[in-house]
Design an enzyme around this catalytic site. Structure first.
Site, short mmCIF file in Angstrom:
data_model
loop_
_atom_site.label_atom_id
_atom_site.label_comp_id
_atom_site.label_asym_id
_atom_site.label_seq_id
_atom_site.Cartn_x
_atom_site.Cartn_y
_atom_site.Cartn_z
N HIS A 1 -103.19 2.48 -60.57
CA HIS A 1 -103.29 2.42 -59.10
C HIS A 1 -101.97 2.92 -58.53
CE1 HIS A 1 -106.51 -1.01 -58.83
NE2 HIS A 1 -107.04 0.12 -58.40
N CYS B 1 -100.17 -6.20 -55.52
CA CYS B 1 -101.63 -6.25 -55.76
C CYS B 1 -102.25 -7.53 -55.24
CB CYS B 1 -101.94 -6.18 -57.24
SG CYS B 1 -101.24 -4.81 -58.12
N1 ARG Z 1 -107.54 -6.10 -63.12
C1 ARG Z 1 -107.47 -5.43 -61.87
C2 ARG Z 1 -108.07 -4.05 -62.01
O1 ARG Z 1 -107.89 -3.45 -63.03
C3 ARG Z 1 -106.06 -5.35 -61.39
C4 ARG Z 1 -105.93 -4.79 -60.01
C5 ARG Z 1 -104.51 -4.63 -59.57
N2 ARG Z 1 -104.45 -4.23 -58.24
C6 ARG Z 1 -103.65 -3.28 -57.72
N3 ARG Z 1 -103.67 -3.11 -56.45
N4 ARG Z 1 -102.94 -2.50 -58.48
O2 ARG Z 1 -108.74 -3.54 -61.14
#
Ligand code: ARG
Length: 275
Positions: free
Chosen positions: A167, A261
């Site tokens: 991300h 996050c």
């Molecule tokens: N386990 C989640 C996923 O893989 C983690 C999300 C983390 N969020 C972020 N905004 N980077 O989607």
């Protein structure tokens, strides 16, 4: 620096856990410690409040362990929120809860076509008037263009090339309209050039601290909150006139997430305010 109270959306980790693997950080066999996760989340919540932020909550839902990562709910601008469309089925059930809560909070919730993947502020961050958007691993470049049209903002698409930084908010963090933190190794050449061209001051984070989620920072006024273990980055921040804070988020790192996050800024990031 803060002339209005920061407003942040969070979700308590009552049903948080590592129940599937959709990024390289996640390992069901290793799991996350529930009591520690609750404690770490509560400390982050308290720290953000102590910095002056108002926190709104979305109710946790059994069977949606990643709902805690509210950054992925939507991209918010003014009173509009473009709802996410998650790439993985395991997270798609979150959309309706985020949609409901954002409407209750007074946002006009805009939606994308079913075929367009978009993971909210996890992949789309404003710096000044421009929307910087990470694509390929989770969100699609085409979806970002559509988000830009809906919100009336120019979009700079940036390809993410390292699966550990899946991300945009894991490798890029706007601090002001002209300053951002980033980890160069997460971007392709073109994206690195685009960043250099559009952002006056880029603060580089090294690989070791980037892996401790140094770039996954929550900015409240001139305060910057991250996971523990990022002393070099914190020193750089201090030199730039910011006030860094650290709080352990190890149980959330196991899901591939950290401070940023776990939050969604609802009143506009400092990086969107005129300098
Ligand atoms: N386990 C989640 C996923 O893989 C983690 C999300 C983390 N969020 C972020 N905004 N980077 O989607």
């Amino acid at each position: 620096m803060v002339d209005q109270q920061a407003h942040i959306l969070m979700c308590s980790p009552d049903y948080y856990g590592i129940e599937y693997e959709i990024n390289p950080w996640m390992d069901c066999a290793r799991g996350a410690d529930h009591a520690t996760a609750i404690d770490q989340w509560s400390k982050l919540h308290a720290l953000l409040q102590s910095l002056g932020a108002r926190i709104s909550l979305v109710d946790p839902v059994e069977g949606l362990p990643d709902l805690v990562f509210t950054a992925n709910a939507a991209a918010v601008l003014g009173d509009q929120a473009v709802l996410s469309r998650f790439r993985f089925e395991q997270r798609q059930g979150e959309e309706v809860y985020f949609q409901r809560r954002l409407s209750e909070l007074g946002f006009a919730v805009l939606t994308l076509d079913e075929s367009e993947f978009f993971e909210g502020a996890g992949d789309a961050l404003f710096c000044g008037d421009t929307l910087f958007a990470g694509y390929r691993i989770r969100s699609d470049a085409q979806a970002h263009q559509r988000v830009g049209e809906l919100l009336g903002r120019r979009v700079i698409p940036m390809e993410l090339v390292d699966d550990y930084f899946y991300h945009l908010d894991t490798c890029f963090c706007p601090l002001t309209p002209t300053t951002a933190l980033y980890y160069p190794g997460a971007f392709d050449d073109y994206a690195r050039r685009a960043l250099a061209e559009h952002i006056e001051t880029l603060v580089e984070v090294g690989a070791t601290e980037a892996r401790r989620f140094a770039c996954n920072a929550v900015v409240v006024g001139d305060h910057v909150v991250t996971n523990v273990g990022c002393p070099r980055m914190h020193e750089q921040l201090r030199r730039g006139g910011f006030h860094p804070h650290e709080t352990s988020l190890s149980e959330f790192v196991k899901a591939g997430g950290s401070a940023k996050c776990l939050t969604l800024r609802l009143d506009g990031e400092e990086s969107t305010r005129p300098a």
